[in-house]
Design a protein around this motif. Structure first.
Motif, PDB file in Angstrom:
ATOM      1  N   ARG B  96       0.533  -1.473   0.235  1.00 17.10           N
ATOM      2  CA  ARG B  96       0.236   0.091  -0.037  1.00 17.10           C
ATOM      3  C   ARG B  96       1.128   1.054   0.057  1.00 17.10           C
ATOM      4  O   ARG B  96       0.783   2.189  -0.058  1.00 17.10           O
ATOM      5  CB  ARG B  96      -0.592   0.042   1.192  1.00 17.10           C
ATOM      6  CG  ARG B  96      -2.455  -0.697   0.966  1.00 17.10           C
ATOM      7  CD  ARG B  96      -2.966  -0.798   1.820  1.00 17.10           C
ATOM      8  NE  ARG B  96      -4.028  -1.675   1.930  1.00 17.10           N
ATOM      9  CZ  ARG B  96      -5.042  -2.057   3.060  1.00 17.10           C
ATOM     10  NH1 ARG B  96      -4.039  -2.085   4.239  1.00 17.10           N
ATOM     11  NH2 ARG B  96      -5.773  -3.245   2.517  1.00 17.10           N
ATOM     12  N   ARG B  97       2.408   0.803   0.135  1.00 18.21           N
ATOM     13  CA  ARG B  97       2.893   1.999   0.481  1.00 18.21           C
ATOM     14  C   ARG B  97       3.757   2.477  -1.312  1.00 18.21           C
ATOM     15  O   ARG B  97       3.287   3.812  -1.646  1.00 18.21           O
ATOM     16  CB  ARG B  97       3.656   2.204   1.152  1.00 18.21           C
ATOM     17  CG  ARG B  97       3.772   2.642   3.096  1.00 18.21           C
ATOM     18  CD  ARG B  97       5.252   2.828   3.918  1.00 18.21           C
ATOM     19  NE  ARG B  97       5.935   1.500   4.216  1.00 18.21           N
ATOM     20  CZ  ARG B  97       5.783   0.400   4.572  1.00 18.21           C
ATOM     21  NH1 ARG B  97       5.157   0.148   5.295  1.00 18.21           N
ATOM     22  NH2 ARG B  97       6.975  -0.745   4.775  1.00 18.21           N
ATOM     23  N   MET B 101      -3.888   5.502  -4.482  1.00 16.93           N
ATOM     24  CA  MET B 101      -5.186   5.175  -5.650  1.00 16.93           C
ATOM     25  C   MET B 101      -5.912   6.643  -5.780  1.00 16.93           C
ATOM     26  O   MET B 101      -6.064   6.985  -4.367  1.00 16.93           O
ATOM     27  CB  MET B 101      -5.795   3.742  -4.656  1.00 16.93           C
ATOM     28  CG  MET B 101      -6.741   3.141  -4.951  1.00 16.93           C
ATOM     29  SD  MET B 101      -7.595   2.111  -4.109  1.00 16.93           S
ATOM     30  CE  MET B 101      -9.085   0.943  -5.771  1.00 16.93           C
ATOM     31  N   PHE B 103     -10.107   7.342  -6.183  1.00 16.38           N
ATOM     32  CA  PHE B 103     -11.156   7.072  -5.659  1.00 16.38           C
ATOM     33  C   PHE B 103     -12.477   7.512  -6.930  1.00 16.38           C
ATOM     34  O   PHE B 103     -11.819   8.785  -6.495  1.00 16.38           O
ATOM     35  CB  PHE B 103     -11.684   6.928  -4.245  1.00 16.38           C
ATOM     36  CG  PHE B 103     -11.236   6.546  -3.491  1.00 16.38           C
ATOM     37  CD1 PHE B 103     -10.849   4.351  -3.467  1.00 16.38           C
ATOM     38  CD2 PHE B 103      -9.649   6.775  -3.046  1.00 16.38           C
ATOM     39  CE1 PHE B 103     -10.454   4.120  -2.656  1.00 16.38           C
ATOM     40  CE2 PHE B 103      -9.466   5.553  -2.154  1.00 16.38           C
ATOM     41  CZ  PHE B 103      -9.552   4.259  -2.140  1.00 16.38           C
ATOM     42  N   ASN B 107     -12.910  10.927  -1.402  1.00 19.26           N
ATOM     43  CA  ASN B 107     -12.299  10.268   0.369  1.00 19.26           C
ATOM     44  C   ASN B 107     -11.371  11.283   0.391  1.00 19.26           C
ATOM     45  O   ASN B 107     -10.412  10.813   1.498  1.00 19.26           O
ATOM     46  CB  ASN B 107     -12.187   9.005   0.136  1.00 19.26           C
ATOM     47  CG  ASN B 107     -12.956   7.925  -0.144  1.00 19.26           C
ATOM     48  OD1 ASN B 107     -14.272   8.223  -0.550  1.00 19.26           O
ATOM     49  ND2 ASN B 107     -12.908   6.893  -0.766  1.00 19.26           N
ATOM     50  N   LEU B 108     -11.491  12.541   0.832  1.00 21.92           N
ATOM     51  CA  LEU B 108     -10.710  12.994   1.055  1.00 21.92           C
ATOM     52  C   LEU B 108     -10.847  13.283   2.816  1.00 21.92           C
ATOM     53  O   LEU B 108     -12.130  12.864   3.047  1.00 21.92           O
ATOM     54  CB  LEU B 108     -10.745  14.693   0.235  1.00 21.92           C
ATOM     55  CG  LEU B 108      -9.905  15.047  -0.835  1.00 21.92           C
ATOM     56  CD1 LEU B 108     -10.072  15.935  -2.008  1.00 21.92           C
ATOM     57  CD2 LEU B 108      -8.370  14.655  -1.024  1.00 21.92           C
ATOM     58  N   LEU B 120      -0.667  14.148   5.435  1.00 14.53           N
ATOM     59  CA  LEU B 120      -0.660  13.480   6.858  1.00 14.53           C
ATOM     60  C   LEU B 120       0.048  11.941   6.286  1.00 14.53           C
ATOM     61  O   LEU B 120       0.765  11.163   7.515  1.00 14.53           O
ATOM     62  CB  LEU B 120      -1.859  12.880   6.735  1.00 14.53           C
ATOM     63  CG  LEU B 120      -2.273  11.600   8.006  1.00 14.53           C
ATOM     64  CD1 LEU B 120      -2.631  12.645   9.383  1.00 14.53           C
ATOM     65  CD2 LEU B 120      -3.516  11.142   7.511  1.00 14.53           C
ATOM     66  N   ALA B 121       0.226  11.035   4.855  1.00 14.47           N
ATOM     67  CA  ALA B 121       0.824   9.822   5.059  1.00 14.47           C
ATOM     68  C   ALA B 121       2.129   9.759   4.925  1.00 14.47           C
ATOM     69  O   ALA B 121       2.773   9.370   5.558  1.00 14.47           O
ATOM     70  CB  ALA B 121      -0.055   9.187   3.704  1.00 14.47           C
ATOM     71  N   ARG B 169      -2.614  13.423  -3.136  1.00 18.89           N
ATOM     72  CA  ARG B 169      -2.358  12.879  -1.672  1.00 18.89           C
ATOM     73  C   ARG B 169      -1.938  11.728  -2.137  1.00 18.89           C
ATOM     74  O   ARG B 169      -0.899  11.528  -1.136  1.00 18.89           O
ATOM     75  CB  ARG B 169      -4.059  12.977  -1.183  1.00 18.89           C
ATOM     76  CG  ARG B 169      -3.834  12.304   0.356  1.00 18.89           C
ATOM     77  CD  ARG B 169      -4.876  12.405   0.648  1.00 18.89           C
ATOM     78  NE  ARG B 169      -5.970  10.966  -0.398  1.00 18.89           N
ATOM     79  CZ  ARG B 169      -6.821  11.307   0.913  1.00 18.89           C
ATOM     80  NH1 ARG B 169      -7.720  11.490   1.652  1.00 18.89           N
ATOM     81  NH2 ARG B 169      -7.874  10.251  -0.307  1.00 18.89           N
ATOM     82  N   SER B 170      -2.084  11.573  -3.289  1.00 18.63           N
ATOM     83  CA  SER B 170      -1.299  10.081  -3.550  1.00 18.63           C
ATOM     84  C   SER B 170       0.097  10.484  -3.834  1.00 18.63           C
ATOM     85  O   SER B 170       0.543   9.668  -3.459  1.00 18.63           O
ATOM     86  CB  SER B 170      -2.124   9.352  -4.520  1.00 18.63           C
ATOM     87  OG  SER B 170      -3.202   8.934  -4.360  1.00 18.63           O
ATOM     88  N   MET B 173       3.056  10.524  -1.643  1.00 16.40           N
ATOM     89  CA  MET B 173       3.840   9.041  -0.782  1.00 16.40           C
ATOM     90  C   MET B 173       4.497   8.120  -1.761  1.00 16.40           C
ATOM     91  O   MET B 173       5.369   7.659  -1.809  1.00 16.40           O
ATOM     92  CB  MET B 173       2.574   8.160  -0.381  1.00 16.40           C
ATOM     93  CG  MET B 173       2.170   8.261   0.097  1.00 16.40           C
ATOM     94  SD  MET B 173       2.801   8.580   2.390  1.00 16.40           S
ATOM     95  CE  MET B 173       2.616   6.129   2.052  1.00 16.40           C
TER      96      MET B 173
END
Lengths: 462, 260
Positions: B96-97, B101, B103, B107-108, B120-121, B169-170, B173
């Motif tokens: 997952r790291r 993904m 959506f 899904n914020l 955050l992540a 956001r994705s 990472m």
């Protein structure tokens, strides 16, 4: 097609006459209802004013004001309660200034104008409490209450002056606030024999406030937090062991003073317990889930008064020999255990209200389940249940009056002492009841208003 | 074309060109009695863009949700960047790291500002210090062209802006592959383009992507390969030219005739 000409927006101003016509006499049916109800309302209002202002014999309250406030607390130790009020005022001041600098920081970061505090804002927010204090001052026959109120204001302002500190070190502000609350508690209760409790509380607070300490980002954060907490705990433990303070244990507290502390402690303790129960009820471990569900359903099926009696009479058999908690400790435990079950169900409702996409998004980013719960799910779930939660706490606050039945003289129970006095043995109970009801209402309504305000403020993001 | 060579062509098509980053082989997935995926075999190479199309209920979303283990597959193997997905939670976290993904519903996190959503992540999972995470987040916001929205809350943004924040956001990472689950399906028509533009740039920048979408224009312009799914199966795989001009299977032809 022809263009419609521009028209000015309709002017929506109403004169009092129009207001009456629109709201009270819009049609025949409503007019009849108005004509029937208005005399009733006027009559009831008239009788209420007549009672409060003319017929009520408030001497029974004014001469027993101290009794209502602090009950049978030893009179020559009264300075302790005054000192406690001062500590709380200071804590409030520090808390208010820290919250204000936090809000200002957020606004500045977001490029929004920093909202200036309106001078009358405090009055509007806390008017029920201010009204209660004004009534107390009006009833006061000595100068002490005036001095206390003035001192409270002064220490509140002193607390807000800590802004120079809290502006750059917000966590220090929260820590200072927590420490003055603890100091306020200890100045009355004394410290002997309880140093480990205080140390444990300080560890918790230090752990909590050091979360997100700026500059700790580079250190291993957990190590830094634990280190800080242990240091704080060691200092407190050392100080307490070296300088034991005498005091008046809470088994000797009563009156409004006791009511407020029982409520505050039960609220502060039942919230985390309820949270844990809610999480346990949603756990994937069957044993944990069943335990939590069983506890919640058992407690919710039993009346609070039954639990209170069980706390007094049965708890003793379940505790190790030698430990004999005071009846107030038992009562706090019973109320906490009772409320936690309801808090758990409220929190569970909040958890269920969140779309599953939030959990999935957190998973997809690689957040482990515990972090996803703490950072994503819980903040949103708790926000959603503020009204229900505060409702539960208001009801807890009022339910502390049940302690009266256990012969504990909290705010309502004090009345039995008042009416046992030779001077007031034969007077009507109406005045004391109305006064006590007014006191409960002032605090409960203030809580309700604060919850609505919190709701409005937190809704910004959603 | 003989039947044999057609099978051969299919097998070739499911294989990635270079080194495979994602290898899906023999994957079945059931929801109760309903079989959502039937014997799925597909490899995705590094820097490759694979677009998955097909009617609704055909298993497209389920397939990419299996790749980062939002759904658990029942049979077969899925290997992402050399890590085989198993029950082991550490394997799953590791995959997952490396996998971003996006959506359909964005899904914020509504209680966090845009920049908090993005940092955050990296902070909590990659343990980046706050300042570094923030400058990384600003860099990502520049990439999706909305740096000025950094301190707003998701609720204050349009759908298109929200989806671009979700992409940023994705990306923050630094994933090796990006999965898009119908990223434009919940958007008003005038906002679809701004999201697709970001995705096109991402593809041109060499990101490995698997995109489930109904945007045939995007598939035609950007995809290295197009996968057509129906009833939980991969029916046809091919380059966009082959796919849109000369589809081989009847079900593909029927689907294309309905949407084009």
């Amino acid at each position: 097609m022809t263009a419609v000409e521009n028209r000015p927006a309709p002017v929506l101003s109403t004169t009092p006459v129009e207001w009456v016509r629109e709201r009270l006499f819009p049609n025949v049916a409503s007019s009849i209802v108005t004509l029937l109800l208005l005399p009733v309302l006027i009559y009831v209002g008239y009788r209420a004013v007549l009672f409060v202002a003319v017929n009520g014999r408030w001497e029974v309250v004014t001469r027993n004001l101290t009794l209502f406030m602090q009950g049978t607390f030893p009179r020559d130790e009264q300075w302790r309660i005054v000192a406690q009020i001062m500590c709380m005022a200071f804590a409030l001041g520090v808390g208010a200034s820290t919250a204000a600098s936090a809000a200002a920081d957020r606004a500045r970061e977001a490029g929004l104008p920093v909202a200036r505090q309106q001078p009358l804002e405090v009055v509007r927010r806390f008017w029920p409490l201010i009204a209660f204090v004004l009534v107390l001052l009006y009833f006061a026959s000595t100068v002490t209450p005036w001095l206390v109120v003035l001192g409270t204001l002064a220490l509140f302002l002193l607390g807000t002056a800590a802004r120079f500190l809290t502006a750059s070190f917000r966590n220090v502000g929260w820590l200072l606030m927590a420490l003055s609350v603890i100091a306020g508690f200890q100045v009355v209760s004394g410290t002997t024999g309880r140093s480990w409790v205080a140390a444990a509380v300080v560890v918790l607070i230090a752990l909590w406030t050091s979360v997100g300490l700026e500059g700790l980002d580079r250190l291993p954060r957990l190590a830094a937090r634990v280190g800080l907490s242990v240091l704080a705990a060691a200092i407190v433990f050392g100080v307490y062991t070296l300088i034991p303070l005498s005091g008046v244990g809470w088994d000797r507290w009563s009156g409004l003073h006791l009511t407020l502390w029982v409520s505050a402690l039960a609220i502060v303790l039942s919230f985390p317990l309820g949270l844990l129960l809610a999480l346990a009820r949603r756990s994937t471990l069957p044993a944990l889930r069943m335990l939590s569900t069983g506890y919640i359903e058992l407690i919710r099926g039993v009346p609070l008064i039954t639990l209170l009696f069980m706390g007094q009479y049965i708890l003793g058999f379940m505790l190790p020999a030698g430990s004999n908690p005071s009846s107030i400790t038992r009562a706090i435990a019973a109320i906490t255990l009772f409320t936690a079950a309801y808090v758990a169900e409220i929190v569970r409702g909040g958890l269920q209200s969140l779309p599953y996409g939030q959990t999935e998004a957190a998973q997809a980013l690689g957040l482990p389940p515990a972090k996803s719960m703490r950072l994503i799910i819980l903040p949103q779930a708790l926000r959603a249940v503020i009204p229900a939660m505060v409702g539960q706490f208001i009801s807890l606050f009022k339910d502390t009056s049940l302690l009266y039945i256990l012969a504990i003289n909290e705010f309502l129970g004090v009345r039995s002492l008042v009416h046992a006095q030779p001077d007031f043995r034969s007077v009507a109970h109406a005045e004391t009841l109305v006064f006590v009801a007014f006191g409960y209402w002032a605090f409960a309504y203030a809580m309700s208003r604060e919850s609505q305000r919190l709701e409005r403020r937190l809704r910004v993001g959603i | 074309m003989s039947n044999e060579s057609s099978t051969q062509a299919y097998a070739d098509a499911t294989r990635a060109k270079g080194d495979a980053l994602i290898e899906v082989s023999g994957v079945d997935k059931y929801f109760g009695d309903f079989q959502a995926l039937k014997d799925i075999n597909i490899n995705v190479g590094i820097r490759e863009v694979v677009v998955v199309i097909g009617p609704s209920g055909s298993g497209k979303s389920t397939l990419i949700r299996c790749i980062n283990r939002l759904e658990k597959h029942d049979r077969g193997t899925i290997v992402v960047d050399g890590i085989a997905l198993s029950e082991d939670i550490r394997n799953i976290q590791e995959v997952r790291r490396e996998t971003g993904m996006v959506f359909q519903q964005f899904n914020l996190f509504p209680h966090l500002t845009v920049i908090e959503n993005i940092t955050l992540a990296p902070r909590e999972v990659r343990r980046l210090p706050k300042r570094e995470a923030e400058s990384l987040a600003m860099e990502m916001l520049e990439r999706v062209k909305i740096p000025e929205q950094a301190h707003k809350y998701p609720g204050q943004l349009s759908g298109g802006q929200q989806q671009r924040v979700a992409i940023a956001r994705s990306l923050a990472m630094k994933p090796k592959v990006m999965l898009f689950d119908e990223p434009t399906s919940a958007l008003d028509p005038e906002m679809i383009k701004e999201v697709l533009d970001v995705m096109v740039e991402l593809a041109e920048g060499g990101m490995t992507m698997i995109v489930v979408t109904h945007e045939m224009g995007f598939a035609r312009a950007v995809a290295d390969r197009v996968v057509f799914m129906s009833d939980g199966q991969i029916v046809e795989v091919g380059t966009p030219e082959h796919f849109f001009t000369d589809p081989r299977e009847d079900r593909t032809k029927l689907f294309l005739s309905q949407i084009l």
